[in-house]
Design an enzyme around this catalytic site. Structure first.
Site, PDB file in Angstrom:
ATOM      1  N   VAL A 142     -10.528   3.215  -3.566  1.00 16.04           N
ATOM      2  CA  VAL A 142     -10.491   2.588  -4.912  1.00 16.04           C
ATOM      3  C   VAL A 142     -11.608   1.595  -5.310  1.00 16.04           C
ATOM      4  CG1 VAL A 142      -8.605   1.589  -6.234  1.00 16.04           C
ATOM      5  CG2 VAL A 142      -8.020   3.423  -4.422  1.00 16.04           C
TER       6      VAL A 142
ATOM      7  N   HIS B 176      -6.986  -5.887   2.029  1.00 11.71           N
ATOM      8  CA  HIS B 176      -5.933  -5.208   2.825  1.00 11.71           C
ATOM      9  C   HIS B 176      -5.340  -6.134   3.462  1.00 11.71           C
ATOM     10  CE1 HIS B 176      -6.860  -0.728   2.414  1.00 11.71           C
ATOM     11  NE2 HIS B 176      -8.021  -1.153   2.173  1.00 11.71           N
TER      12      HIS B 176
ATOM     13  N   ASN C  17     -13.109  -2.763   2.467  1.00 15.31           N
ATOM     14  CA  ASN C  17     -13.983  -1.862   2.481  1.00 15.31           C
ATOM     15  C   ASN C  17     -14.906  -1.644   1.514  1.00 15.31           C
ATOM     16  OD1 ASN C  17     -12.741  -0.684   4.773  1.00 15.31           O
ATOM     17  ND2 ASN C  17     -11.107   0.198   3.772  1.00 15.31           N
TER      18      ASN C  17
ATOM     19  N   HIS D 123     -10.333  -5.133  -3.289  1.00 18.29           N
ATOM     20  CA  HIS D 123      -8.906  -5.377  -2.668  1.00 18.29           C
ATOM     21  C   HIS D 123      -8.921  -5.835  -1.209  1.00 18.29           C
ATOM     22  CE1 HIS D 123      -9.870  -0.776  -2.506  1.00 18.29           C
ATOM     23  NE2 HIS D 123      -9.319  -1.160  -1.183  1.00 18.29           N
TER      24      HIS D 123
ATOM     25  N   ASP E 146       0.833  -1.243  -0.090  1.00 19.63           N
ATOM     26  CA  ASP E 146      -0.019   0.274  -0.162  1.00 19.63           C
ATOM     27  C   ASP E 146       0.943   1.189  -0.104  1.00 19.63           C
ATOM     28  OD1 ASP E 146      -3.010   0.559   1.082  1.00 19.63           O
ATOM     29  OD2 ASP E 146      -1.685   2.134   1.105  1.00 19.63           O
ATOM     30  N   ILE E 147       0.458   2.383  -0.661  1.00 24.34           N
ATOM     31  CA  ILE E 147       1.452   3.477  -1.022  1.00 24.34           C
ATOM     32  C   ILE E 147       1.186   4.375   0.453  1.00 24.34           C
ATOM     33  CG2 ILE E 147      -0.450   4.948  -1.774  1.00 24.34           C
ATOM     34  CD1 ILE E 147       1.609   5.699  -3.992  1.00 24.34           C
TER      35      ILE E 147
END
Ligand code: 5GP
Ligand code: ZN
Length: 114
Positions: A96, A102, A87, A100, A30-31
């Protein structure tokens, strides 16, 4: 999907620290990590959210979890514990719209998160 940042990451058009990739899924850092380990595991196919899952995606979703387990072990957090978060929609803060998972760990976490 044009204009999807995660589709661009899968296609290697956007930079990232890719940790795993196969025919079905990709995993990268993750950024903006919220913990010492914070990875994102995503289907290579563009699915906007859990709300868009179809019965034929069941194997793919299972694979996301199997890869999450593998990466947790690789990151050395399988025994200390980790959290898998998906989420969905605005109340959950989904930013986003490419499904995905996490994978978060490496520190103690409270629950619920608020
Ligand atoms: P969401 O709130 O949708 O569940 O989480 C989206 C996550 O994607 C956030 O944790 C955010 O830091 C991460 N993210 C957003 N843009 C990028 C990007 O371009 N590269 C990477 N590696 N992570 C991103
Ligand atoms: Zn996408």
């Amino acid at each position: 999907m044009k204009d999807c940042i995660f589709c661009k990451i899968i296609a290697h058009e956007n930079p990232c620290r890719m940790l795993y990739q196969d025919d079905l899924v990709s995993a990268f850092q993750d950024i903006h990590p919220v913990a010492p380990t914070h990875l994102l595991i995503i289907p290579n196919k563009h699915i906007p959210s859990v709300n868009h899952l179809q019965p034929e995606d069941e194997e793919l979703v299972g694979h996301l979890f199997t890869i999450a387990r593998q990466l947790a072990k690789q990151e050395g957090i399988d025994q200390s514990g980790y959290r898998l978060i998906v989420n969905t929609g605005s109340n959950a803060g989904q930013a986003v719209f490419h499904l995905h998972l996490h994978l978060i760990g490496g520190q103690h976490m409270r629950f619920p998160m608020g």
